[in-house]
Scaffold this active site. Structure first.
Site, PDB file in Angstrom:
ATOM      1  N   GLN A  39       8.187  17.216   9.103  1.00 48.02           N
ATOM      2  CA  GLN A  39       7.280  16.110   9.398  1.00 48.02           C
ATOM      3  C   GLN A  39       5.837  16.577   9.537  1.00 48.02           C
ATOM      4  OE1 GLN A  39       8.345  12.976   9.077  1.00 48.02           O
ATOM      5  NE2 GLN A  39      10.292  13.977   8.556  1.00 48.02           N
ATOM      6  N   ASP A  94      14.157   9.935   4.983  1.00 53.14           N
ATOM      7  CA  ASP A  94      12.920   9.729   4.225  1.00 53.14           C
ATOM      8  C   ASP A  94      13.194   9.475   2.750  1.00 53.14           C
ATOM      9  OD1 ASP A  94      11.246  10.051   6.399  1.00 53.14           O
ATOM     10  OD2 ASP A  94      10.937  12.194   6.074  1.00 53.14           O
ATOM     11  N   GLU A 146       8.052   7.501  16.077  1.00 56.88           N
ATOM     12  CA  GLU A 146       8.562   6.993  14.807  1.00 56.88           C
ATOM     13  C   GLU A 146      10.005   7.458  14.578  1.00 56.88           C
ATOM     14  OE1 GLU A 146       7.249   7.142  10.094  1.00 56.88           O
ATOM     15  OE2 GLU A 146       6.589   8.719  11.463  1.00 56.88           O
ATOM     16  N   GLU A 159       1.808 -34.476  30.355  1.00 59.93           N
ATOM     17  CA  GLU A 159       0.757 -33.684  29.717  1.00 59.93           C
ATOM     18  C   GLU A 159      -0.471 -34.515  29.360  1.00 59.93           C
ATOM     19  OE1 GLU A 159       2.584 -31.617  26.458  1.00 59.93           O
ATOM     20  OE2 GLU A 159       3.835 -30.386  27.773  1.00 59.93           O
ATOM     21  N   SER A 212       2.860  10.337  10.520  1.00 55.27           N
ATOM     22  CA  SER A 212       4.247  10.548  10.925  1.00 55.27           C
ATOM     23  C   SER A 212       4.371  11.112  12.333  1.00 55.27           C
ATOM     24  CB  SER A 212       4.921  11.487   9.926  1.00 55.27           C
ATOM     25  OG  SER A 212       6.293  11.612  10.205  1.00 55.27           O
ATOM     26  N   HIS A 268       1.468 -39.312  21.801  1.00 52.05           N
ATOM     27  CA  HIS A 268       2.783 -38.716  21.532  1.00 52.05           C
ATOM     28  C   HIS A 268       3.897 -39.687  21.938  1.00 52.05           C
ATOM     29  CE1 HIS A 268       0.601 -34.999  20.886  1.00 52.05           C
ATOM     30  NE2 HIS A 268       1.728 -34.362  20.615  1.00 52.05           N
ATOM     31  N   HIS A 275       3.025  16.099   6.790  1.00 48.67           N
ATOM     32  CA  HIS A 275       2.170  14.920   6.677  1.00 48.67           C
ATOM     33  C   HIS A 275       0.887  15.137   7.474  1.00 48.67           C
ATOM     34  CE1 HIS A 275       5.288  12.597   4.720  1.00 48.67           C
ATOM     35  NE2 HIS A 275       6.134  12.943   5.661  1.00 48.67           N
ATOM     36  N   TYR A 279       0.856  -1.195   0.000  1.00 48.44           N
ATOM     37  CA  TYR A 279       0.000   0.000   0.000  1.00 48.44           C
ATOM     38  C   TYR A 279       0.887   1.237   0.000  1.00 48.44           C
ATOM     39  CZ  TYR A 279      -3.686   3.312   0.779  1.00 48.44           C
ATOM     40  OH  TYR A 279      -4.549   4.356   0.608  1.00 48.44           O
TER      41      TYR A 279
END
Length: 333
Positions: A204, A268, A234, A322, A182, A327, A207, A85
Site C-alpha cells: 500500500q 485490489d 480504508e 405546523e 490509500s 395542506h 501509492h 475519474y
C-alpha cells in the site's frame, strides 16, 4: 490558484477554462485518450469477478398496501449518466468503477484520466465497451465533468487535490465518496506473521501519500480495536488466531481482510470486491463503492378515495400543528 479557484473558473468559462488549465497543469490540451496496451486477460478476469459480485448487490424493489387504499412502492432505477475519474494508469480502478455502472444499467459513462498513463486506461475501457475516455486530470477533470459535461454523478478515487475538488463540486453534482490516498492498518499479535505485515504495508505504501500502520494485538484486544476504530482506515488486515473472532467487531473501515492468506492486493486486483473505499476517516459513516452508488430509489404512492379519507384526520391535525392550512385543504376533495 486554489482548487476552488480552478473550479469556479471552469464553472464560469467552461471549455475555454478547461483548455487553459489543462495546458498549464497537464501540459496538454484535453482530448480523447488513445489506447495503447493493457493486460487484456487480467482486465477481463477482474471485470468478470467485479460484475458477478456487484450484480448480487442489486437492491430489492418493494411494494405494499400499508392501509386499505394506501399503496406505496419503492423502486431502484439506474442513473442517466456517470463521470468516472481514474488516476493515471490504474486500469484496475477503471474496472472497479465502470463495471458496476454497467451492471446497474447506467445509460452514459464518460471517463477522465490524466494524460500520463491514459493509454492503458483507454485500452481497458475499450475492452469493456466504453469509448469515451478523455485525457484530463485532477481538479480540472472534476470541474469539466461537473460543469461542462454535467453528469449526474462523479465517482472514482484520487489524490488530495482531486478529492478536494469532488467535495467542492458536491454542492452542484452528486459524488460517491472521498477515496484516496490509500490507507492500511494491519492488526496482529507481536511477532506473528512479521513477513506478511511487511509485505502488506509495503504494497500500500507504493501509492503516493499512503498511510500505512501496524497495530499490535497483545492481550488487550479492546484497546487495539479502539485504536483501529478511531482511525477508520480504508483497509484493515487481521492476522493471528483471533482474526476471525475480531472480524465482526470492525465497524469503521472500508474493507476488512481476515487471515494470513487474505492479501489486500488480491482485493485490489482480483477478488471482485470494490477497491474504491472511504479514506480520511470517512469510513465511520460511508462504505465502499457498490452497485447502489449507480442507482437511485424512487417512491411511488397511490391512494384511493377511501384511502385519502382514512388519512385526512392525520393530515388535518398535523397541518394545523405546523400552521399550514393549505395542506389540510388539499386533502378535502
Amino acid at each position: 490558484m486554489t482548487v476552488a479557484g480552478i473550479l469556479e473558473d471552469v464553472k464560469a468559462r467552461g471549455d475555454a477554462a478547461v483548455r487553459e488549465w489543462a495546458l498549464r497543469l497537464d501540459g496538454a490540451e484535453p482530448g480523447r485518450a488513445e489506447p495503447t496496451a493493457c493486460p487484456a486477460d487480467a482486465v477481463l478476469a477482474l471485470a468478470d469477478a467485479v460484475r458477478r459480485w456487484h450484480e448480487l448487490q442489486r437492491p430489492v424493489d418493494v411494494h405494499a398496501e400499508l392501509a386499505p387504499g394506501v399503496e406505496l412502492e419503492r423502486r431502484w432505477i439506474p442513473l442517466e449518466s456517470v463521470g468516472v475519474y481514474v488516476p493515471g494508469g490504474l486500469v484496475s480502478t477503471l474496472v472497479m468503477t465502470v463495471v458496476p455502472a454497467q451492471a446497474a444499467g447506467v445509460d452514459e459513462i464518460v471517463i477522465c484520466t490524466p494524460p500520463s498513463g491514459s493509454g492503458p486506461v483507454a485500452a481497458a475501457a475499450r475492452l469493456l465497451g466504453v469509448e469515451e475516455v478523455v485525457a484530463l486530470g485532477g481538479p480540472v477533470a472534476i470541474g469539466w465533468l461537473a460543469y461542462v459535461r454535467r453528469v449526474a454523478k462523479i465517482v472514482g478515487p484520487g489524490g488530495g487535490f482531486t478529492n478536494e475538488a469532488k467535495l467542492l463540486v458536491a454542492r452542484d453534482v452528486a459524488i460517491d465518496l472521498p477515496a484516496g490516498p490509500s490507507e492500511i492498518v494491519v492488526l496482529a499479535e507481536r511477532g506473528a506473521h512479521e513477513r506478511i505485515v511487511e509485505l502488506e504495508l509495503a504494497a500500500q505504501a507504493e501509492h503516493a501519500g499512503a498511510v500505512v500502520r501496524a497495530v499490535e494485538l497483545d492481550g488487550d484486544a479492546e484497546a487495539a480495536l479502539a485504536e483501529v476504530e478511531a482511525l477508520a482506515p480504508e483497509h484493515v488486515l487481521l492476522l493471528g488466531p483471533r482474526a476471525e473472532a475480531l472480524a465482526p467487531r470492525i465497524r469503521n473501515a472500508g474493507a476488512v481482510f481476515v487471515g494470513a492468506w487474505s492479501s489486500v492486493a488480491a482485493g485490489d486486483y482480483a477478488t471482485g470486491g470494490n477497491h474504491v473505499l472511504p479514506t480520511g476517516g470517512f469510513g465511520r459513516a460511508l462504505g465502499g463503492l457498490g452497485l447502489e452508488a449507480f442507482l437511485k430509489p424512487v417512491t411511488v404512492q397511490r391512494l384511493t378515495r377511501d384511502g385519502l379519507a382514512r388519512l385526512r384526520p392525520t393530515v388535518e391535525a398535523l397541518a394545523a400543528c405546523e400552521g399550514l392550512p393549505a395542506h389540510a385543504e388539499a386533502v378535502r376533495r
